[in-house]
Design a protein around this motif. Structure first.
Motif: not given
Length: 175
Positions: A40-46, A60-61, A73-78
């Motif tokens: 997030a220091d370089q890109w829009p925060a999630l 983000h953005g 602990g295993r998977t995140v889908e967006f």
């Protein structure tokens, strides 16, 4: 070429010499403010409208999506929001390799909804996406005590795109 025929497949992964549980705990923080993964220091925060869980909306953005699958602990889908020029999802997963550690993988599988989506992906978003994900993977390695020997660097194209975006954002008034 028909728009529906062109699929977007994009994969990034990093082997980590730590347990899948350790990397998975790190992944679970990806949407928390100040987390060690998202650059997030370089890109829009999630940012999400609630803690990471199925149904959380955000992005983000200008990239908008909703969490459609989450296994702690295993998977995140967006899944990309209907307003986006893409239909599909991007997924983070932790792959357990036993005594060899684990792999953190990010996968985008989508199709352009319209020609503009294909053009945006081809000439801008893909390059920016690749840069942010490689930085995220560097941060993951650093967070588990194994920083990369050669951190990701922005290509001249990414630097030019970022300067252009920064100028656009500076010119748009914030309410």
């Amino acid at each position: 070429m028909e728009v529906g025929e062109s699929m977007i497949w994009n994969i990034h992964q990093r082997e980590l010499p730590v347990s899948a549980q350790q990397a998975g705990a790190l992944l679970d923080t990806v949407a928390e403010p100040g987390n060690p993964l998202w650059p997030a220091d370089q890109w829009p925060a999630l940012a999400l409208d609630r803690p990471l869980q199925v149904g959380a909306d955000g992005g983000h953005g200008t990239i908008r999506y909703a969490c459609t699958a989450y296994e702690p602990g295993r998977t995140v889908e967006f899944t990309f929001a209907p307003s986006m020029p893409f239909a599909g999802a991007h997924t983070f997963e932790i792959i357990d390799r036993g005594e060899y550690g684990c792999v953190i993988r990010h996968l985008v599988v989508a199709r352009a909804r319209e020609p503009r989506g294909w053009l945006l992906w081809t000439f801008a978003i893909r390059w920016l996406h690749d840069a942010v994900i490689e930085e995220l993977l560097d941060r993951a390695a650093t967070a588990v005590g194994h920083p990369p020997a050669e951190p990701a660097r922005w290509s001249p194209w990414v630097r030019m795109l970022r300067r252009s975006l920064d100028r656009v954002h500076a010119a748009v008034p914030v309410d």
